[in-house]
Design a protein around this motif. Structure first.
Motif, PDB file in Angstrom:
ATOM      1  N   TYR A 171     -22.678  35.978   4.221  1.00 24.69           N
ATOM      2  CA  TYR A 171     -22.608  36.931   5.302  1.00 24.69           C
ATOM      3  C   TYR A 171     -21.344  36.935   5.631  1.00 24.69           C
ATOM      4  CZ  TYR A 171     -27.083  37.962   6.708  1.00 24.69           C
ATOM      5  OH  TYR A 171     -28.656  38.570   6.257  1.00 24.69           O
ATOM      6  N   ARG A 172     -20.551  36.067   4.093  1.00 22.36           N
ATOM      7  CA  ARG A 172     -19.216  35.315   4.772  1.00 22.36           C
ATOM      8  C   ARG A 172     -18.384  36.596   3.599  1.00 22.36           C
ATOM      9  NH1 ARG A 172     -19.021  29.320   3.930  1.00 22.36           N
ATOM     10  NH2 ARG A 172     -19.724  29.377   6.159  1.00 22.36           N
ATOM     11  N   ARG A 184     -20.335  26.657  18.093  1.00 17.54           N
ATOM     12  CA  ARG A 184     -21.752  27.531  18.726  1.00 17.54           C
ATOM     13  C   ARG A 184     -22.927  27.723  19.196  1.00 17.54           C
ATOM     14  NH1 ARG A 184     -21.152  28.294  11.482  1.00 17.54           N
ATOM     15  NH2 ARG A 184     -23.117  30.268  12.370  1.00 17.54           N
ATOM     16  N   GLU A 205     -24.428  19.522   7.364  1.00 12.04           N
ATOM     17  CA  GLU A 205     -23.708  19.439   7.015  1.00 12.04           C
ATOM     18  C   GLU A 205     -24.669  18.435   6.017  1.00 12.04           C
ATOM     19  OE1 GLU A 205     -21.191  20.994   5.243  1.00 12.04           O
ATOM     20  OE2 GLU A 205     -21.369  22.664   6.161  1.00 12.04           O
ATOM     21  N   GLY A 225     -25.730  30.864   6.230  1.00 11.57           N
ATOM     22  CA  GLY A 225     -26.224  30.552   7.189  1.00 11.57           C
ATOM     23  C   GLY A 225     -27.150  29.180   7.928  1.00 11.57           C
ATOM     24  N   LYS A 226     -26.969  28.614   7.192  1.00 11.57           N
ATOM     25  CA  LYS A 226     -27.659  27.992   7.390  1.00 11.57           C
ATOM     26  C   LYS A 226     -27.559  26.587   9.160  1.00 11.57           C
ATOM     27  CE  LYS A 226     -25.311  25.146   3.691  1.00 11.57           C
ATOM     28  NZ  LYS A 226     -24.724  26.300   3.100  1.00 11.57           N
ATOM     29  N   THR A 227     -25.932  27.152   9.146  1.00 13.56           N
ATOM     30  CA  THR A 227     -25.303  26.336  10.565  1.00 13.56           C
ATOM     31  C   THR A 227     -26.674  27.030  11.366  1.00 13.56           C
ATOM     32  OG1 THR A 227     -23.567  25.309   9.491  1.00 13.56           O
ATOM     33  CG2 THR A 227     -24.006  25.653  11.873  1.00 13.56           C
ATOM     34  N   THR A 228     -26.077  28.441  11.092  1.00  9.66           N
ATOM     35  CA  THR A 228     -26.710  29.775  11.864  1.00  9.66           C
ATOM     36  C   THR A 228     -28.294  29.888  11.909  1.00  9.66           C
ATOM     37  OG1 THR A 228     -24.998  31.623  10.249  1.00  9.66           O
ATOM     38  CG2 THR A 228     -26.971  32.292  11.799  1.00  9.66           C
ATOM     39  N   ARG A 258     -14.578  29.744   1.469  1.00  4.53           N
ATOM     40  CA  ARG A 258     -14.134  29.251   3.024  1.00  4.53           C
ATOM     41  C   ARG A 258     -14.251  30.391   3.357  1.00  4.53           C
ATOM     42  NH1 ARG A 258     -17.228  26.671   4.446  1.00  4.53           N
ATOM     43  NH2 ARG A 258     -18.465  26.405   2.399  1.00  4.53           N
ATOM     44  N   SER A 271     -31.451  39.087  14.631  1.00  2.00           N
ATOM     45  CA  SER A 271     -30.562  39.339  14.299  1.00  2.00           C
ATOM     46  C   SER A 271     -30.438  38.499  12.922  1.00  2.00           C
ATOM     47  CB  SER A 271     -29.370  39.405  14.992  1.00  2.00           C
ATOM     48  OG  SER A 271     -28.749  38.159  15.044  1.00  2.00           O
ATOM     49  N   GLY A 296     -22.210  30.394   3.115  1.00  2.00           N
ATOM     50  CA  GLY A 296     -22.020  31.487   3.706  1.00  2.00           C
ATOM     51  C   GLY A 296     -23.455  32.311   4.267  1.00  2.00           C
ATOM     52  N   GLN A 326     -34.031  33.398   7.517  1.00  3.17           N
ATOM     53  CA  GLN A 326     -33.767  32.304   7.876  1.00  3.17           C
ATOM     54  C   GLN A 326     -34.594  32.543   9.511  1.00  3.17           C
ATOM     55  OE1 GLN A 326     -30.439  34.755   8.781  1.00  3.17           O
ATOM     56  NE2 GLN A 326     -29.017  33.503   7.591  1.00  3.17           N
ATOM     57  N   GLN A 330     -22.253  21.702  -2.165  1.00  2.00           N
ATOM     58  CA  GLN A 330     -20.499  21.029  -1.617  1.00  2.00           C
ATOM     59  C   GLN A 330     -20.620  19.555  -2.223  1.00  2.00           C
ATOM     60  OE1 GLN A 330     -20.562  23.959   1.479  1.00  2.00           O
ATOM     61  NE2 GLN A 330     -22.101  24.969   0.990  1.00  2.00           N
ATOM     62  N   GLU A 346     -15.035  28.546   8.353  1.00  2.08           N
ATOM     63  CA  GLU A 346     -14.525  29.736   7.586  1.00  2.08           C
ATOM     64  C   GLU A 346     -13.262  30.779   8.733  1.00  2.08           C
ATOM     65  OE1 GLU A 346     -18.340  32.554   7.789  1.00  2.08           O
ATOM     66  OE2 GLU A 346     -17.848  32.803   9.209  1.00  2.08           O
TER      67      GLU A 346
HETATM   68  N1  ATP Z   1     -28.263  37.165   9.453  1.00  2.00           N
HETATM   69  C1  ATP Z   1     -27.355  37.389   9.516  1.00  2.00           C
HETATM   70  N2  ATP Z   1     -26.481  38.348  10.045  1.00  2.00           N
HETATM   71  C2  ATP Z   1     -25.052  38.437  10.097  1.00  2.00           C
HETATM   72  N3  ATP Z   1     -23.979  37.367   9.498  1.00  2.00           N
HETATM   73  C3  ATP Z   1     -24.360  36.361   9.799  1.00  2.00           C
HETATM   74  C4  ATP Z   1     -26.207  36.311   9.207  1.00  2.00           C
HETATM   75  N4  ATP Z   1     -26.403  34.597   8.939  1.00  2.00           N
HETATM   76  C5  ATP Z   1     -24.752  33.696   8.666  1.00  2.00           C
HETATM   77  N5  ATP Z   1     -24.172  34.744   9.066  1.00  2.00           N
HETATM   78  C6  ATP Z   1     -22.827  34.789   9.890  1.00  2.00           C
HETATM   79  O1  ATP Z   1     -22.149  34.250   8.251  1.00  2.00           O
HETATM   80  C7  ATP Z   1     -20.994  33.423   8.021  1.00  2.00           C
HETATM   81  C8  ATP Z   1     -21.466  31.800   7.766  1.00  2.00           C
HETATM   82  O2  ATP Z   1     -22.379  31.768   7.871  1.00  2.00           O
HETATM   83  P1  ATP Z   1     -22.676  29.962   8.396  1.00  2.00           P
HETATM   84  O3  ATP Z   1     -21.432  28.869   9.126  1.00  2.00           O
HETATM   85  O4  ATP Z   1     -24.014  29.590   9.394  1.00  2.00           O
HETATM   86  O5  ATP Z   1     -23.180  29.688   6.500  1.00  2.00           O
HETATM   87  P2  ATP Z   1     -23.295  28.184   5.457  1.00  2.00           P
HETATM   88  O6  ATP Z   1     -24.257  28.561   5.157  1.00  2.00           O
HETATM   89  O7  ATP Z   1     -23.598  26.919   6.991  1.00  2.00           O
HETATM   90  O8  ATP Z   1     -22.102  28.127   5.019  1.00  2.00           O
HETATM   91  P3  ATP Z   1     -21.893  26.591   4.758  1.00  2.00           P
HETATM   92  O9  ATP Z   1     -21.955  26.904   3.530  1.00  2.00           O
HETATM   93  O10 ATP Z   1     -20.163  27.159   4.723  1.00  2.00           O
HETATM   94  O11 ATP Z   1     -21.500  25.054   5.886  1.00  2.00           O
HETATM   95  C9  ATP Z   1     -20.831  33.403   9.583  1.00  2.00           C
HETATM   96  O12 ATP Z   1     -19.961  33.821   9.701  1.00  2.00           O
HETATM   97  C10 ATP Z   1     -22.205  33.311  10.364  1.00  2.00           C
HETATM   98  O13 ATP Z   1     -22.346  34.569  11.625  1.00  2.00           O
END
Ligand code: ATP
Length: 739
Positions: free
Chosen positions: A534-535, A318, A470, A283-286, A702, A255, A281, A260, A497, A670
């Protein structure tokens, strides 16, 4: 001149070194140049005879210590310079923290500082004798049996003790060694002044020293690092480039998008370091979470950290959602059942071993209670008799030195109880440690803040993989705390950031505000870049993308046009233009209608007009049926978040799920609806720390479906980052004046 490095020194100084070099190494005293001693290491300049010194002293002794001696090579020199540079910066920062406390001690009254949790008044002191930590004293409330107020003073902190005048230069400072509900024990390097054994004392937090100490410890461990950590250190110090291994061939969560997935494969492949880099947004944390999951699956021990408790909570939640078995060391910032249940403290409650430790402790306390009824072998009755002699006399049923046999017998029983209790306490400590080890051994991932990763419970643990989320909000020395416990590191971050908070301007200028992530991302190619977010609705995203990322962020089609009506909400007509679910981005312009103010004892700011409006809007959303857990209010100023919380409490019956936080605290998070209160509104165009583009970038990014920014355009546009914002919202969203 040759530079020699000596390792393994104890308390030996330059005199001992010169002595050994001359007497055993046969060096002419004039051939010895500068000597620099730094902890257990020293660097010595030697003219002729360096080789002879090594022959005679390497593996031998200087003073009482067995030492190693070698020519200072490039690697050692570079590591030493790095350690010296960053230790200096940490020390500067520590000084700045002390100065901040001193300022506060001068400006706040004792009561105000006690209320803020950074002082305890009305204390009495009692000497506890000398220990390894120094001269220890225990402080309790003068009124016996009174519990201490809640404070942020904890073990390892530097505190200052005073009577009447806390601003005196000669007030003693010491390190906290124990905190209970009733007492704080402090160790002093030198015998503390007599007035501390009296009443009417005040204790002030002087520096949250423990984190500084952990950074310094991490730095100091670098020169002697071995194996994988030595390789990692060499990359960090700049001696080696990071490896560039082929991505691992593993199936990862499909997914995730292609970038990623590739980031996960590259992160898993590295033997030293990999960076996951991308705008909000994306998806770095994801991606980091998936890298953790995969690492666990292949059998790695994993440590996951972040600079703040909130960001660690985010990781814990998470990972838990993904079915990963996590243990959280330290305290969560938010108290939800999911977060609380994963803490080490909570898991200990369920541990049978820990229960046994508790039973031992309870039994020990019961024994101590029984002592109350016996004569204690204190000065008055002991009369110089040793413990052994008291026991002997008791066995024989005899008195001595005018002490009757009954007293002797009581003292012997007292001693027996003490010995038994001590043994039980020792057993309790052992069992507690065993319980902690059992829990940590069973966990798939240990989560902690960077600082808490240096706590005693993790002292002897080493992890195969460390993930720092972070990472661009953490200083380099604070990242080193978890790094020195690990073999490879994956860091996620975005240097557009918020950066780490650095109090000392000089330390910031000299390099402490540049993060390890940023430095490595600029220097090497060890990073994966993510660009699809994806935010946010694309209109929420647009300003940030254009202003901070050269228009490079893409909104995935699943979110590009998502709005609140997808969530089935109805609008209250009263706030229609602002609340309108179909309008993703609204700027409410107060145009001087809601002036800011400052509390007497505070450096922060608040804005009652904005607080009240924001609370009304939140109430309107809750009425429309939006889950309060999907709404957040954020503000750059913490006094404003306090005020908004009060306003919300006055309007809504259940506010527990609503989150109100500072922008800094909300980084990485978020919500569907995010309201931002900018606060500053004055005639001077003074914007304070709103004038940090990266703070606005975080604030704006956010919200998923609805962002409402409330602010006075006449004031805030004095900061360049806000200049084009009203214009952008006019084009791409909706500007609503309050008048
Ligand atoms: N490949 C994907 N498909 C669908 N949703 C995704 C995908 N990757 C990330 N997301 C969704 O996007 C949102 C942001 O993801 P995440 O928090 O991981 O981003 P981030 O880069 O860590 O954000 P930030 O810079 O604010 O720390 C979350 O709701 C996450 O579930």
């Amino acid at each position: 001149m040759t530079e020699l490095v000596i390792r393994g020194l104890g308390s030996e100084g330059p005199g001992d070194i010169v002595g050994a070099f001359v007497n055993e190494g046969g060096v002419d005293p004039d051939a010895i140049g500068e000597i620099e001693v730094d902890g257990s290491e020293a660097v010595v300049e030697v003219g002729d005879g360096a080789e002879r010194v090594i022959d005679h002293l390497d593996g031998g002794r200087i003073g009482r210590s067995e030492v190693e001696l070698a020519v200072l090579d490039e690697r050692t020199r570079a590591v030493r310079e790095y350690v010296e540079e960053y230790s200096g910066l940490v020390e500067r920062e520590r000084q700045a923290e002390i100065e901040r406390h001193e300022r506060e001690i001068r400006t706040l009254s004792a009561r105000e500082r006690e209320e803020a949790g950074r002082a305890i008044t009305r204390l009495s002191g009692r000497e506890e004798g000398e220990s390894l930590a120094g001269y220890e004293m225990k402080f309790t409330r003068s009124h016996s049996g009174e519990p201490l107020p809640e404070t942020s003073i904890s073990v390892g902190d530097l505190v200052m003790l005073s009577k009447q005048d806390p601003t005196r230069d000669d007030n003693p400072t010491g390190t906290v060694t124990q905190v209970t509900n009733y007492s704080v024990t402090v160790a002093f390097d030198q015998r503390p002044p007599g007035f501390l054994s009296g009443t009417g004392l005040r204790m002030d937090l002087y520096a949250n020293d423990i984190t500084f100490q952990r950074m310094l410890d991490a730095l100091e461990s670098l020169p002697t690092a071995e194996g994988a950590l030595a390789d990692l250190r060499d990359v960090i110090v700049g001696l080696e480039e990071p490896d560039d291994l082929a991505p691992v061939d593993r199936e990862v969560d499909d997914s995730l998008n292609q970038s990623q997935q590739m980031a996960v494969r590259r992160a898993l492949a590295t033997d030293d370091l990999h960076l996951i880099h991308g705008p909000p947004g994306t998806g770095k944390t994801t991606t980091a979470i998936e890298a953790i999951r995969q690492s666990v699956e292949r059998g790695d021990s994993v440590l996951a950290t972040a600079p703040s408790n909130t960001a660690v909570d985010n990781l814990v939640e998470r990972l838990h959602e993904k079915g990963v078995d996590v243990v959280r060391v330290g305290n969560p910032a938010r108290v939800t059942p999911a977060l609380r249940d994963r803490t080490l403290d909570s898991l200990l409650e369920d541990s049978e071993t820990y229960q046994r430790s508790r039973d031992c402790r309870e039994e020990a306390f019961e024994l101590l209670d029984q002592q109350e009824y016996l004569t204690a072998p204190s000065g008055r009755w002991r009369r110089g008799l040793s413990d052994e002699r008291i026991r002997e006399l008791a066995d024989q049923g005899r008195g001595s030195r005018g002490v009757p046999p009954e007293r002797i017998e009581e003292m012997a029983s007292w001693l027996d109880l003490q010995a038994e209790a001590d043994e039980l306490f020792e057993r309790a400590d052992e069992l507690e440690n065993q319980a902690i080890e059992e829990i940590l051994d069973a966990a798939e991932v240990v989560c902690a803040t960077n600082s808490t990763a240096g706590s005693d419970v993790l002292a002897d643990r080493r992890f195969d993989t460390l993930v720092i989320d972070e990472a661009t909000q953490a200083t380099e020395p604070s990242c080193l705390i978890p790094i020195v416990r690990s073999r490879r590191v994956i860091m996620a971050g975005d240097h557009r950031q918020l950066p780490p908070t650095v109090q000392s301007e000089r330390a910031a200028r000299e390099g402490l505000s540049e993060t390890l992530f940023e430095r490595l991302a600029d220097q090497y190619d060890c990073r994966s870049v993510l660009r699809t977010q994806y935010r946010m609705h694309e209109r929420i995203m647009g300003f940030s993308s254009e202003r901070f990322y050269d228009g490079q962020i893409r909104a995935d089609e699943s979110v590009a046009e998502h709005t609140l009506p997808d969530l089935d909400t109805e609008v209250s007509p009263e706030y229609e233009p602002i609340v309108d679910p179909a309008a993703p981005l609204v700027y409410v312009d107060t145009q001087g209608d809601a002036p800011e103010r400052q509390r007497a004892d505070s450096t922060s700011r608040e804005n009652p007009g904005e607080a009240s409006l924001v609370a009304d809007l939140v109430a309107a959303y809750v009425e429309t049926g939006i889950d309060p857990a999907e709404i957040a209010v954020i503000s750059p100023y913490d006094d404003q978040t306090d005020l908004i919380e009060d306003e919300l409490d006055a309007r809504l019956s259940a506010t527990a799920d609503l989150e109100v936080d500072t922008v800094d605290g909300f980084q990485g998070r978020e919500k569907e609806v995010v309201l931002v209160s900018l606060v500053r509104s004055n005639d001077r165009g003074s914007v304070g720390f709103l004038d940090e583009p990266r703070r606005f970038n975080v604030a704006l990014t956010r919200a998923r479906r609805k962002a409402i920014v409330v602010g006075d355009s006449e004031t805030v546009t004095a900061a360049p980052v806000y200049e084009d914002f009203p214009e952008y919202v006019r084009d791409r969203g909706r500007v609503v004046p309050t008048q």
